[in-house]
Design an enzyme around this catalytic site. Structure first.
Site, PDB file in Angstrom:
ATOM      1  N   GLU A  46      21.401  52.441  69.135  1.00 50.45           N
ATOM      2  CA  GLU A  46      20.228  51.844  68.629  1.00 50.45           C
ATOM      3  C   GLU A  46      19.107  51.732  69.428  1.00 50.45           C
ATOM      4  O   GLU A  46      18.708  50.656  70.127  1.00 50.45           O
ATOM      5  CB  GLU A  46      20.380  50.638  67.801  1.00 50.45           C
ATOM      6  N   GLU A  72      17.973  42.600  67.740  1.00 51.82           N
ATOM      7  CA  GLU A  72      17.228  41.860  67.544  1.00 51.82           C
ATOM      8  C   GLU A  72      17.890  40.269  67.969  1.00 51.82           C
ATOM      9  O   GLU A  72      17.216  39.427  68.039  1.00 51.82           O
ATOM     10  CB  GLU A  72      16.995  41.673  65.886  1.00 51.82           C
ATOM     11  N   HIS A 115      23.247  43.157  68.243  1.00 52.59           N
ATOM     12  CA  HIS A 115      22.224  43.693  67.674  1.00 52.59           C
ATOM     13  C   HIS A 115      20.976  43.426  68.489  1.00 52.59           C
ATOM     14  O   HIS A 115      20.708  42.190  68.948  1.00 52.59           O
ATOM     15  CB  HIS A 115      21.860  43.355  66.253  1.00 52.59           C
ATOM     16  N   ASN A 167      23.016  47.755  57.494  1.00 60.59           N
ATOM     17  CA  ASN A 167      22.756  46.205  58.111  1.00 60.59           C
ATOM     18  C   ASN A 167      21.542  45.845  57.346  1.00 60.59           C
ATOM     19  O   ASN A 167      20.277  46.225  57.646  1.00 60.59           O
ATOM     20  CB  ASN A 167      22.421  46.236  59.571  1.00 60.59           C
ATOM     21  N   TRP A 168      21.869  44.821  56.237  1.00 57.17           N
ATOM     22  CA  TRP A 168      20.925  44.243  55.612  1.00 57.17           C
ATOM     23  C   TRP A 168      19.785  43.314  56.264  1.00 57.17           C
ATOM     24  O   TRP A 168      19.043  42.691  55.690  1.00 57.17           O
ATOM     25  CB  TRP A 168      21.506  43.499  54.471  1.00 57.17           C
ATOM     26  N   LYS A 169      20.257  42.787  57.450  1.00 62.58           N
ATOM     27  CA  LYS A 169      19.652  41.824  58.468  1.00 62.58           C
ATOM     28  C   LYS A 169      19.240  40.633  57.537  1.00 62.58           C
ATOM     29  O   LYS A 169      20.212  40.225  56.405  1.00 62.58           O
ATOM     30  CB  LYS A 169      18.150  42.633  58.799  1.00 62.58           C
ATOM     31  N   GLY A 197      13.293  50.432  62.659  1.00 60.38           N
ATOM     32  CA  GLY A 197      12.165  49.875  61.511  1.00 60.38           C
ATOM     33  C   GLY A 197      10.973  50.363  61.973  1.00 60.38           C
ATOM     34  O   GLY A 197       9.813  49.931  61.275  1.00 60.38           O
ATOM     35  N   SER A 232      16.173  53.915  61.976  1.00 56.49           N
ATOM     36  CA  SER A 232      15.149  54.731  61.115  1.00 56.49           C
ATOM     37  C   SER A 232      15.808  55.937  60.741  1.00 56.49           C
ATOM     38  O   SER A 232      15.528  57.068  60.186  1.00 56.49           O
ATOM     39  CB  SER A 232      13.911  54.997  61.881  1.00 56.49           C
ATOM     40  N   GLY A 267      19.491  50.138  58.662  1.00 57.44           N
ATOM     41  CA  GLY A 267      18.498  48.821  58.234  1.00 57.44           C
ATOM     42  C   GLY A 267      18.008  49.074  56.980  1.00 57.44           C
ATOM     43  O   GLY A 267      18.614  49.130  55.787  1.00 57.44           O
ATOM     44  N   GLY A 268      16.595  49.411  57.003  1.00 60.21           N
ATOM     45  CA  GLY A 268      15.786  49.437  55.736  1.00 60.21           C
ATOM     46  C   GLY A 268      16.538  50.530  54.723  1.00 60.21           C
ATOM     47  O   GLY A 268      16.470  50.076  53.365  1.00 60.21           O
TER      48      GLY A 268
HETATM   49  P1  13P Z   1      16.331  50.631  60.662  1.00 60.96           P
HETATM   50  O1  13P Z   1      17.093  51.665  59.871  1.00 60.96           O
HETATM   51  O2  13P Z   1      15.585  49.867  59.426  1.00 60.96           O
HETATM   52  O3  13P Z   1      15.434  51.428  61.525  1.00 60.96           O
HETATM   53  O4  13P Z   1      17.151  49.465  61.404  1.00 60.96           O
HETATM   54  C1  13P Z   1      18.045  50.050  62.112  1.00 60.96           C
HETATM   55  C2  13P Z   1      19.013  48.725  62.551  1.00 60.96           C
HETATM   56  O5  13P Z   1      18.529  47.921  63.189  1.00 60.96           O
HETATM   57  C3  13P Z   1      20.472  48.708  61.811  1.00 60.96           C
HETATM   58  O6  13P Z   1      21.200  47.845  62.749  1.00 60.96           O
END
Ligand code: 13P
Length: 259
Positions: free
Chosen positions: A168, A100, A98, A9-11, A174, A213, A234-235
């Site tokens: 999640e 967020e 998600h 997920n590149w956000k 993050g 993470s 994500g990251g």
């Molecule tokens: P991180 O891997 O950066 O913690 O993000 C997880 C995430 O929100 C994937 O949707």
């Protein structure tokens, strides 16, 4: 364990040139990998990049996903994107709900259900996110929060093996502080139990991803858990080398199960 899915997920990250460079690098890495078909590799970039990346993703043998979709097929919904528009680009997946989106854009269990239903109706595979906040975990409410979210999804009558779920924990997103494999497995087993109770044996086929993470350093131990079918990352999905390590871990896990 089901066929592992490693979904990035590149956000709200990546411009066109950066995204093309990512896929060029990734394609070099996946070129000679023999068992890539034992897993589903997915990248969910911002919607602005979905069209641009279709050829590059195919070359790298990775599917694309959107990060959200609206429930209406079209109309006066400024800023929204319909499932048909996503499908029209040859895209197979979309993330829904998600944390967020729930936290910053007023997404609710109800709107998540509407989006999930619309995505399925358009032939997309929804990756539906659930998870508890740190306050919930500290107060011993993790189980209750997850049960309530899963119950809501089940009430939509659209849960099926076509849906992918992602657990999640919001406190792990993050932060570099992933859930331990035991913490994650406990929740995944709870979700699996509820799905089986409601839907029967077919629910064993619903993939439940872990997100929060996940990294090349902890992916193997998380994927070793019986109810963790992959990751939503994500990251670590923003760097080709890290994302490729995650793909390799998924393949290693898939080959272990096949044996
Ligand atoms: P991180 O891997 O950066 O913690 O993000 C997880 C995430 O929100 C994937 O949707």
């Amino acid at each position: 364990m089901n066929k592992p899915m490693i979904a990035g997920n590149w956000k709200m990250n990546m411009l066109q040139s950066e995204a093309m460079a990512f896929f060029k690098d990734l394609a070099e890495k996946t070129k000679n990998v023999t068992h890539l078909d034992t897993i589903d590799g997915v990248i969910c970039p911002p919607a602005t990049l979905l069209g641009l990346l279709s050829d590059a993703a195919r070359t790298a043998k990775i599917e694309l996903g959107a990060q959200n979709c609206h429930w209406e097929p079209k109309g006066a919904f400024t800023g929204e994107i319909s499932p048909a528009m996503i499908k029209d680009l040859g895209v197979k997946y979309t993330i829904i709900g998600h944390s967020e989106r729930r936290q910053y854009f007023a997404e609710t269990d109800e709107s998540v259900n509407k989006r999930m239903l619309a995505a399925l109706g358009a032939g997309l595979v929804p990756i539906v996110c659930i998870g508890e906040y740190l306050e919930d975990r500290k107060a011993g409410r993790t189980q209750a929060v997850i049960q309530s979210q899963v119950k809501s999804l089940l009430s939509s009558q659209s849960m099926s093996p076509h849906v992918v779920l992602a657990y999640e924990p919001v406190w792990a997103i993050g932060t570099g502080l992933a859930a331990t494999p035991a913490q994650a497995e406990e929740v995944h087993a709870l979700i699996r139990g509820m799905l089986i109770e409601a839907l029967g044996a077919s629910a064993t086929k619903i993939r439940i991803l872990y997100g929060g993470s996940m990294s090349p350093g902890n992916v193997a131990e998380l994927l070793a858990m019986p109810n963790i079918d992959g990751g939503l990352i994500g990251g670590a999905s923003l760097k080709p080398a890290d994302y490729f390590s995650l793909l390799e871990a998924g393949i290693a896990r898939a080959l272990t199960i096949a044996r």
